[in-house]
Design a protein around this motif. Structure first.
Motif, PDB file in Angstrom:
ATOM      1  N   LEU A  52       0.849  -1.197   0.000  1.00 62.38           N
ATOM      2  CA  LEU A  52       0.000   0.000   0.000  1.00 62.38           C
ATOM      3  C   LEU A  52       0.885   1.248   0.000  1.00 62.38           C
ATOM      4  N   PHE A  53       0.813   2.016  -1.062  1.00 65.16           N
ATOM      5  CA  PHE A  53       1.714   3.155  -1.213  1.00 65.16           C
ATOM      6  C   PHE A  53       1.069   4.452  -0.745  1.00 65.16           C
ATOM      7  N   GLY A  54       1.881   5.235  -0.044  1.00 61.41           N
ATOM      8  CA  GLY A  54       1.482   6.610   0.291  1.00 61.41           C
ATOM      9  C   GLY A  54       0.358   6.741   1.296  1.00 61.41           C
ATOM     10  N   ALA A  87     -10.942   8.773  -5.318  1.00 58.57           N
ATOM     11  CA  ALA A  87     -10.980   7.537  -6.116  1.00 58.57           C
ATOM     12  C   ALA A  87      -9.569   6.990  -6.360  1.00 58.57           C
ATOM     13  N   GLY A  88      -9.471   5.678  -6.327  1.00 60.08           N
ATOM     14  CA  GLY A  88      -8.214   5.026  -6.692  1.00 60.08           C
ATOM     15  C   GLY A  88      -7.085   5.188  -5.701  1.00 60.08           C
ATOM     16  N   THR A  89      -7.423   5.464  -4.436  1.00 60.38           N
ATOM     17  CA  THR A  89      -6.352   5.668  -3.464  1.00 60.38           C
ATOM     18  C   THR A  89      -6.072   4.416  -2.626  1.00 60.38           C
ATOM     19  N   GLY A  90      -6.859   3.361  -2.840  1.00 60.90           N
ATOM     20  CA  GLY A  90      -6.541   2.088  -2.199  1.00 60.90           C
ATOM     21  C   GLY A  90      -7.557   1.552  -1.209  1.00 60.90           C
ATOM     22  N   LYS A  91      -8.762   2.115  -1.183  1.00 60.36           N
ATOM     23  CA  LYS A  91      -9.738   1.660  -0.180  1.00 60.36           C
ATOM     24  C   LYS A  91     -10.199   0.215  -0.439  1.00 60.36           C
ATOM     25  N   ASN A  92     -10.553  -0.076  -1.673  1.00 62.55           N
ATOM     26  CA  ASN A  92     -10.943  -1.459  -1.998  1.00 62.55           C
ATOM     27  C   ASN A  92      -9.760  -2.407  -1.870  1.00 62.55           C
ATOM     28  N   PHE A  93      -8.628  -1.905  -2.285  1.00 65.21           N
ATOM     29  CA  PHE A  93      -7.397  -2.694  -2.244  1.00 65.21           C
ATOM     30  C   PHE A  93      -7.087  -3.128  -0.794  1.00 65.21           C
ATOM     31  N   VAL A  94      -7.193  -2.177   0.125  1.00 66.31           N
ATOM     32  CA  VAL A  94      -6.942  -2.490   1.540  1.00 66.31           C
ATOM     33  C   VAL A  94      -8.001  -3.445   2.082  1.00 66.31           C
ATOM     34  N   SER A 190     -15.874   4.971   1.120  1.00 63.15           N
ATOM     35  CA  SER A 190     -16.576   6.130   0.586  1.00 63.15           C
ATOM     36  C   SER A 190     -15.621   7.197   0.059  1.00 63.15           C
ATOM     37  N   ASN A 191     -16.099   7.925  -0.965  1.00 67.96           N
ATOM     38  CA  ASN A 191     -15.341   9.071  -1.463  1.00 67.96           C
ATOM     39  C   ASN A 191     -15.663  10.324  -0.633  1.00 67.96           C
ATOM     40  N   ALA A 192     -16.717  10.230   0.158  1.00 68.99           N
ATOM     41  CA  ALA A 192     -17.111  11.402   0.954  1.00 68.99           C
ATOM     42  C   ALA A 192     -15.961  11.783   1.883  1.00 68.99           C
ATOM     43  N   CYS A 302      -4.483   5.522  -8.430  1.00 63.76           N
ATOM     44  CA  CYS A 302      -3.808   4.501  -9.242  1.00 63.76           C
ATOM     45  C   CYS A 302      -4.822   3.709 -10.051  1.00 63.76           C
ATOM     46  N   LYS A 303      -6.040   4.207 -10.086  1.00 64.86           N
ATOM     47  CA  LYS A 303      -7.137   3.410 -10.620  1.00 64.86           C
ATOM     48  C   LYS A 303      -6.964   2.972 -12.073  1.00 64.86           C
ATOM     49  N   THR A 304      -6.478   3.875 -12.933  1.00 67.56           N
ATOM     50  CA  THR A 304      -6.436   3.501 -14.351  1.00 67.56           C
ATOM     51  C   THR A 304      -5.075   2.952 -14.783  1.00 67.56           C
TER      52      THR A 304
HETATM   53  N1  LIG Z   1      -2.338   3.375  -2.225  1.00 70.20           N
HETATM   54  C1  LIG Z   1      -2.206   2.387  -3.133  1.00 70.20           C
HETATM   55  N2  LIG Z   1      -1.146   1.559  -3.086  1.00 70.20           N
HETATM   56  C2  LIG Z   1      -1.006   0.576  -3.992  1.00 70.20           C
HETATM   57  N3  LIG Z   1      -1.878   0.334  -4.988  1.00 70.20           N
HETATM   58  C3  LIG Z   1      -2.955   1.112  -5.064  1.00 70.20           C
HETATM   59  C4  LIG Z   1      -3.175   2.178  -4.141  1.00 70.20           C
HETATM   60  N4  LIG Z   1      -4.316   2.786  -4.465  1.00 70.20           N
HETATM   61  C5  LIG Z   1      -4.810   2.140  -5.527  1.00 70.20           C
HETATM   62  N5  LIG Z   1      -3.994   1.142  -5.892  1.00 70.20           N
HETATM   63  C6  LIG Z   1      -4.182   0.253  -7.056  1.00 70.20           C
HETATM   64  O1  LIG Z   1      -5.250   0.769  -7.825  1.00 70.20           O
HETATM   65  C7  LIG Z   1      -6.337  -0.149  -7.881  1.00 70.20           C
HETATM   66  C8  LIG Z   1      -7.638   0.604  -7.679  1.00 70.20           C
HETATM   67  O2  LIG Z   1      -7.690   1.104  -6.346  1.00 70.20           O
HETATM   68  P1  LIG Z   1      -8.923   0.880  -5.376  1.00 70.20           P
HETATM   69  O3  LIG Z   1      -9.988   0.122  -6.080  1.00 70.20           O
HETATM   70  O4  LIG Z   1      -8.455   0.328  -4.088  1.00 70.20           O
HETATM   71  O5  LIG Z   1      -9.370   2.369  -5.189  1.00 70.20           O
HETATM   72  P2  LIG Z   1     -10.545   2.938  -4.273  1.00 70.20           P
HETATM   73  O6  LIG Z   1      -9.892   3.884  -3.303  1.00 70.20           O
HETATM   74  O7  LIG Z   1     -11.334   1.852  -3.697  1.00 70.20           O
HETATM   75  O8  LIG Z   1     -11.336   3.780  -5.358  1.00 70.20           O
HETATM   76  P3  LIG Z   1     -12.912   4.111  -5.503  1.00 70.20           P
HETATM   77  O9  LIG Z   1     -13.228   5.112  -4.436  1.00 70.20           O
HETATM   78  O10 LIG Z   1     -13.038   4.719  -6.857  1.00 70.20           O
HETATM   79  O11 LIG Z   1     -13.654   2.819  -5.360  1.00 70.20           O
HETATM   80  C9  LIG Z   1      -6.058  -1.159  -6.783  1.00 70.20           C
HETATM   81  O12 LIG Z   1      -6.532  -2.422  -7.140  1.00 70.20           O
HETATM   82  C10 LIG Z   1      -4.563  -1.157  -6.670  1.00 70.20           C
HETATM   83  O13 LIG Z   1      -4.012  -2.027  -7.635  1.00 70.20           O
END
Ligand SMILES: Nc1ncnc2c1ncn2[C@@H]1O[C@H](COP(=O)(O)OP(=O)(O)OP(=O)(O)O)[C@@H](O)[C@H]1O
Length: 312
Positions: A52-54, A87-94, A190-192, A302-304
């Motif tokens: 998990l970066f950053g 969006a794309g900051t890692g919430k689902n990933f975590v 949530s994005n909120a 990192c979403k796209t």
């Molecule tokens: N902080 C991070 N460190 C490492 N990889 C990340 C990080 N954030 C996102 N990613 C990569 O980007 C992909 C998409 O991120 P993720 O689905 O976790 O975003 P999200 O915060 O849940 O976004 P959303 O709010 O749009 O659902 C992840 O599967 C992962 O590969």
């Protein structure tokens, strides 16, 4: 020694041994609900730090919350985490990492349940129905496995009030109708609050302070108040907040150019390719950054990255 009691004891022992072996064997092939929730703290720490970066705040709080909760044999309420950020900051990933560390099959486990607002609760006029279904689903699943994990994605798209249906389950009750919810884990995504988090991160950046110096106290209160007052947060005026039933509000910081590059490298390694720095830079350069003047944060995190890598 009475030969009859010896043989009864031996028989009982072998049945018992047989049973234990059978259960072990069964659980090797089918998934069993763990009697005691075990968490390998070191493994989770390592995984978060490596993958998990950053997100120093999220890493720290998630580790602390899960370790404390799973080490407690007698929690007084279920663990409730609310993850916020752009969006794309890692919430689902975590959430996926957490799920895998609690139940080996992760999101595929029978004891991990993912709800996506726009998919499972799309119509506002059916709020009452969703509330009933949600209660039944959670009751049924926690009865089957106390350490069930429930993840609610897109909380900001959930119609106000839906989530309040599960308030009794998140509260300090010992049991409700014979079921104890105290060992369950609820995670809201949530994005909120993403704008509030970005404001704080920007403030640190503009005043020359390090991102890593941002502390939870700089954000947690603002976040909970902001989410409570935001009609589109899924937790608008929610009783979960004003009854203090959410244990942690966890901010996910917007990702910078260097983090995007780290994501590209991680994705290349995951695909079994050698890391090519030219491609890494190309992908990162294709992303768009905000605010308009400084261009510090990736507007899709990192979403796209994955799909952009396909086109290199
Ligand atoms: N902080 C991070 N460190 C490492 N990889 C990340 C990080 N954030 C996102 N990613 C990569 O980007 C992909 C998409 O991120 P993720 O689905 O976790 O975003 P999200 O915060 O849940 O976004 P959303 O709010 O749009 O659902 C992840 O599967 C992962 O590969």
């Amino acid at each position: 020694i009475d030969p009859i009691s010896v043989s009864v004891a031996l028989g009982a022992a072998s049945v018992l041994t047989g049973l234990v072996t059978y259960t072990d064997l069964y659980c090797r092939f089918a998934e069993c609900c763990p009697k005691k929730q075990r968490l390998n703290e070191t493994a989770l720490k390592l995984e978060l730090e490596e993958k998990l970066f950053g997100q120093h705040l999220a890493t720290e709080v998630i580790l602390k919350a899960l370790t404390g909760f799973t080490n407690n044999n007698n929690p007084r309420k279920p663990l409730t985490l609310s993850l916020h950020g752009w969006a794309g900051t890692g919430k689902n990933f975590v959430s996926q990492i957490v799920a895998e560390n609690l139940h080996a099959k992760g999101l595929k486990s029978n004891f991990v349940h993912l709800f996506v607002s726009t998919l499972h609760f799309p119509h506002e006029q059916q709020t009452k129905l969703y509330q009933d279904q949600l209660q039944q689903w959670i009751r049924g699943n926690v009865s089957a496995c106390a350490s069930s994990v429930f993840i609610f994605d897109e909380m900001d798209k959930l119609h106000p009030g839906v989530i309040d249906a599960i308030k009794p389950f998140l509260d300090y009750y010992e049991q409700i109708d014979g079921v104890s919810y105290r060992k369950a884990i609820f995670i809201f995504l949530s994005n909120a609050g993403g704008d509030l988090i970005t404001e704080t991160a920007l403030e640190f950046w503009r005043t020359g302070r390090k991102r890593e110096d941002i502390q939870l106290k700089d954000m947690e209160h603002v976040l909970s108040v902001g989410v409570f007052n935001n009609k589109h947060s899924g937790l608008w005026r929610s009783r979960l907040i004003d009854r203090n039933l959410i244990d942690y509000f966890i901010p996910f910081l917007p990702l910078e150019y260097t983090h995007v590059k780290m994501c590209v490298r991680a994705e290349m390694r995951a695909r079994g390719s050698a890391v090519d720095e030219d491609i890494v830079t190309r992908v990162a350069d294709e992303m768009t950054f905000f605010p308009k003047d400084e261009k510090i944060y990736s507007d899709r995190g990192c979403k796209t990255v994955q799909s952009r890598l396909d086109f290199q």
